[in-house]
Structure formats: structure tokens, C-alpha cells
Design a protein around this motif. Structure first.
Motif, PDB file in Angstrom:
ATOM      1  N   LEU A 157       0.832  -1.213   0.000  1.00 36.52           N
ATOM      2  CA  LEU A 157       0.000   0.000   0.000  1.00 36.52           C
ATOM      3  C   LEU A 157       0.862   1.256   0.000  1.00 36.52           C
ATOM      4  O   LEU A 157       0.564   2.227  -0.703  1.00 36.52           O
ATOM      5  CB  LEU A 157      -0.928  -0.011   1.217  1.00 36.52           C
ATOM      6  N   ASP A 158       1.937   1.239   0.777  1.00 35.95           N
ATOM      7  CA  ASP A 158       2.823   2.395   0.842  1.00 35.95           C
ATOM      8  C   ASP A 158       3.507   2.608  -0.511  1.00 35.95           C
ATOM      9  O   ASP A 158       3.630   3.741  -0.991  1.00 35.95           O
ATOM     10  CB  ASP A 158       3.865   2.172   1.939  1.00 35.95           C
ATOM     11  N   ALA A 159       3.944   1.519  -1.140  1.00 38.42           N
ATOM     12  CA  ALA A 159       4.578   1.631  -2.458  1.00 38.42           C
ATOM     13  C   ALA A 159       3.597   2.180  -3.485  1.00 38.42           C
ATOM     14  O   ALA A 159       3.968   3.011  -4.327  1.00 38.42           O
ATOM     15  CB  ALA A 159       5.105   0.264  -2.899  1.00 38.42           C
ATOM     16  N   ALA A 160       2.359   1.743  -3.417  1.00 41.14           N
ATOM     17  CA  ALA A 160       1.364   2.211  -4.389  1.00 41.14           C
ATOM     18  C   ALA A 160       1.137   3.716  -4.282  1.00 41.14           C
ATOM     19  O   ALA A 160       0.974   4.403  -5.302  1.00 41.14           O
ATOM     20  CB  ALA A 160       0.051   1.457  -4.195  1.00 41.14           C
ATOM     21  N   THR A 161       1.131   4.252  -3.064  1.00 41.23           N
ATOM     22  CA  THR A 161       0.924   5.695  -2.914  1.00 41.23           C
ATOM     23  C   THR A 161       2.159   6.475  -3.350  1.00 41.23           C
ATOM     24  O   THR A 161       2.058   7.480  -4.056  1.00 41.23           O
ATOM     25  CB  THR A 161       0.554   6.068  -1.465  1.00 41.23           C
ATOM     26  N   TYR A 162       3.329   6.027  -2.940  1.00 41.62           N
ATOM     27  CA  TYR A 162       4.567   6.742  -3.294  1.00 41.62           C
ATOM     28  C   TYR A 162       4.799   6.748  -4.798  1.00 41.62           C
ATOM     29  O   TYR A 162       5.167   7.774  -5.382  1.00 41.62           O
ATOM     30  CB  TYR A 162       5.778   6.104  -2.605  1.00 41.62           C
TER      31      TYR A 162
END
Length: 205
Positions: A157-162
Motif C-alpha cells: 500500500l505504501d509503495a502504491a501511494t509513493y
């Protein structure tokens, strides 16, 4: 049942991973989006003078990393054991490093220095961190699934936002590595996230 209130500006940026977690968990929360004119006074009441701020049953918790990890633990998005939790942290910290490199560009006011920072970011820093992220992804199932284990986690999820919202703010910066792009698309196509993306407020960043 606990109550949740997430306070941030009307933007994605450092609060969007928490919103992604809430969406995937199917958890209701108050998405408190501040107006800029509210901030000077409200800032005085913040534990660290900053947002995002998460209130769980009224108890405040600051710093996006602490917020995201707390929510991930609560909603079973933090791996199945300590080893997987550490691997998730590793991905998230790599993203933090990428974010710091981008932040230097966002915050610089001097035109000449800003151009130099952008050049370094495009030619060196971003490429380096994208490679790190690719290596971490490929280390798990050849990069065709998730960052850690065999199910969705905070790392994904963090990778998708960044790699979507944050990267898009830097002129000329794009993720071109096929496996990173495929991973982001897989995550964003998760039904709960797909629904959130359709209804979330449209903001410039």
C-alpha cells in the motif's frame, strides 16, 4: 468498536497510505480535511506541530510512519510474524528515503538550487531507489506478487501511494520499470482500493 479520526490537509501526500489501509480494511473513519486557514491555530494543539494526526478513541497519534504501522497491525496488514514485519519495514523505509529525496525538491525555493536538485533526483536518486525497490520486490516470488509473503501488506500500500501520487509531483519523473508498474497496478486494482480511488476527493497532490 474503536473510533478513528484522521486529520490532514485536503491532499493525498503523507495521509494517503492510512486512507488506503482504512479502505482495504473496510473500516469507517472520519477523514478530517483541513482548510489552510485553519492550520496556524490548529498547529498549536498538535503533539509535534504537524499532521497527519490519527485519533483512536480520542487519543492522538502523530507521524505518518507510526500511524501506518499502528493501523497495519490492527488490520492484519503487517505480516504473519516478526520476520515479515521487518521486511515490510524495510520496504517502507526505502520509500521514506525516496520521499526525502523528493521533499528536498518540493521545499527548495531558490530556482537554481531547485534545478540542480531536480537534475540529481532524475539522474541519480530516483533511479537508485527504484532499483532498490525492484530488488526487494523480486526477492519475493520473483516480483510477480507482493512485497512480503503471499498477501497484501503495508509495504504494498505504501509503495502504491509513493509510486503514483508522490512521484507524479516531480516534473519528468516516472516509474518505467515494468515489474514496479505491474505491482502498483495490481494493488490499485484491489476492489476496495479501486472503489476508494473512484470516490476520493480530487486534489492536485
Amino acid at each position: 468498536m474503536p473510533t478513528y479520526k484522521l486529520t490532514y490537509f485536503n491532499a493525498k501526500a503523507r495521509a494517503e497510505t492510512a486512507r488506503f489501509i482504512f479502505a482495504v480494511a473496510g473500516q469507517e473513519y472520519e477523514d478530517n480535511r483541513l482548510k489552510r486557514e485553519e492550520w496556524p491555530e490548529l498547529r498549536k494543539t498538535m503533539p509535534f506541530g504537524q499532521v497527519p494526526l490519527l485519533e483512536i478513541d480520542g487519543k492522538p497519534l502523530a507521524h505518518s510512519g507510526a500511524i501506518n504501522r499502528t493501523l497495519a497491525r490492527r488490520f492484519k496488514l503487517y505480516g504473519d510474524n516478526e520476520s515479515e514485519a521487518a521486511e515490510i519495514d524495510q520496504v517502507c523505509e526505502c520509500l521514506v528515503d525516496l520521499g526525502l529525496a523528493m521533499r528536498n525538491y518540493f521545499h527548495e525555493k531558490d530556482v537554481a538550487r531547485k534545478e540542480n536538485i531536480l537534475k540529481e533526483l532524475l539522474e541519480t536518486e530516483a533511479t537508485k531507489h527504484f532499483k532498490f525497490l525492484l530488488n526487494l520486490l523480486e526477492a519475493n516470488d520473483g516480483g510477480n506478487g507482493f512485497y512480503v509473503g503471499n498477501r497484501l501488506s503495508l509495504a504494498d500500500l505504501d509503495a502504491a501511494t509513493y509510486l503514483t501520487d508522490m512521484v507524479a509531483r516531480v516534473p519528468g519523473l516516472k516509474v518505467t520499470e515494468p515489474k514496479l508498474l505491474a505491482h502498483v497496478n495490481r494493488i490499485l486494482e484491489t476492489p476496495a482500493l479501486s472503489q476508494w480511488l473512484k470516490k476520493r476527493p480530487q486534489t492536485p497532490f
